[in-house]
Design a protein around this motif. Structure first.
Motif, PDB file in Angstrom:
ATOM      1  N   THR A  90      -4.639 -52.426 -45.648  1.00  0.00           N
ATOM      2  CA  THR A  90      -4.020 -53.309 -44.892  1.00  0.00           C
ATOM      3  C   THR A  90      -2.720 -53.231 -45.683  1.00  0.00           C
ATOM      4  OG1 THR A  90      -5.261 -54.744 -46.141  1.00  0.00           O
ATOM      5  CG2 THR A  90      -5.868 -54.438 -43.699  1.00  0.00           C
ATOM      6  N   ASP A 119      -0.020 -51.144 -44.860  1.00  0.00           N
ATOM      7  CA  ASP A 119       0.463 -50.982 -43.334  1.00  0.00           C
ATOM      8  C   ASP A 119       1.163 -51.925 -43.261  1.00  0.00           C
ATOM      9  OD1 ASP A 119      -1.757 -49.917 -42.653  1.00  0.00           O
ATOM     10  OD2 ASP A 119      -3.048 -50.708 -41.979  1.00  0.00           O
ATOM     11  N   THR A 125      -2.345 -44.973 -39.703  1.00  0.00           N
ATOM     12  CA  THR A 125      -1.938 -44.883 -40.597  1.00  0.00           C
ATOM     13  C   THR A 125      -3.334 -43.522 -40.818  1.00  0.00           C
ATOM     14  OG1 THR A 125      -1.629 -47.190 -41.393  1.00  0.00           O
ATOM     15  CG2 THR A 125      -2.708 -45.289 -43.331  1.00  0.00           C
ATOM     16  N   PHE A 179       2.422 -41.952 -41.237  1.00  0.00           N
ATOM     17  CA  PHE A 179       2.520 -43.877 -40.643  1.00  0.00           C
ATOM     18  C   PHE A 179       2.927 -42.790 -39.236  1.00  0.00           C
ATOM     19  CE2 PHE A 179       3.276 -45.998 -44.754  1.00  0.00           C
ATOM     20  CZ  PHE A 179       1.519 -46.584 -44.853  1.00  0.00           C
TER      21      PHE A 179
END
Length: 231
Positions: A148, A151, A170, A192
């Motif tokens: 995360t 991200d 991702t 991404f």
């Protein structure tokens, strides 16, 4: 001498003003029977030298930046290719015979198409990192981001790049191994992909031209977009 209130023009200034900068995209579809091609896809330092052979010599210590070189390796079940972006017109005369097939196009029509509200598909291979703060025993050192945290890194930079993310996938990629000052360096790479809406066209043009994040010499940082309805 430049006075303190003056600012030297950048390549992005000329793009924003409709100036003469052209961004070229070179696709090299590799023939993996060629020894040099197989070596380049496994060694980011070799890959860097290969893509730099597309632009003129004699550009100085900042040759990659001067020529606007960004690139990434893309691999699928049917094709392995380098995508190389430059602001100098590329030539393939220094590629080894049989290395692969080369196609060159201009990105200028795409850049002119960018407008607020345009829905685009994007792809970025990046090296998400953060620098340890003063309270860390590793103060000042870079740490690779995963999960995360990676991200969120992309979400923050997408916003700065004039994109409002609508979807994001991702993918963890193998580390990119390069060299600096004769020392090996590793770049933790993440890809991404997704859909976004353009919110700031000039910021997006700048991000496309200058790249995003670290590791640009070794295959990270090149942001690619196409209108969402394109193939």
């Amino acid at each position: 001498m430049v006075k303190s209130h003056q600012r030297l023009p950048r390549r992005t200034d000329r793009i924003h003003s409709g100036g003469p900068v052209t961004i070229w995209l070179t696709q090299i579809s590799l023939d993996l029977r060629h020894q040099a091609a197989r070596r380049d896809i496994g060694d980011a330092a070799h890959a860097h030298r290969r893509v730099m052979s597309l632009v003129p010599d004699g550009l100085g210590a900042e040759a990659r930046r001067e020529a606007g070189v960004l690139y990434r390796l893309e691999q699928s079940r049917t094709e392995t290719r380098f995508l190389v972006q430059t602001t100098r017109r590329p030539t393939d005369d220094k590629l080894p015979a049989g290395y692969g097939t080369v196609a060159v196009t201009s990105l200028d029509p795409l850049l002119k198409l960018l407008d607020t509200g345009l829905v685009v598909r994007y792809r970025l291979v990046a090296n998400p990192t953060k620098r340890h703060g003063r309270t860390s025993p590793h103060q000042g050192k870079l740490a690779a981001l995963t999960g995360t945290a990676a991200d969120q890194w992309w979400s923050d930079r997408a916003t700065r790049a004039g994109l409002a993310l609508r979807t994001a996938t991702t993918t963890s990629l193998p580390d990119l191994v390069g060299r600096k000052d004769d020392r090996p360096i590793l770049h933790a790479a993440r890809r991404f992909d997704g859909i976004a809406i353009v919110t700031a066209p000039d910021a997006l043009r700048t991000a496309i031209l200058e790249g995003i994040g670290r590791g640009k010499s070794h295959g990270c940082g090149m942001l690619s977009i196409v209108p969402a309805g394109s193939q």
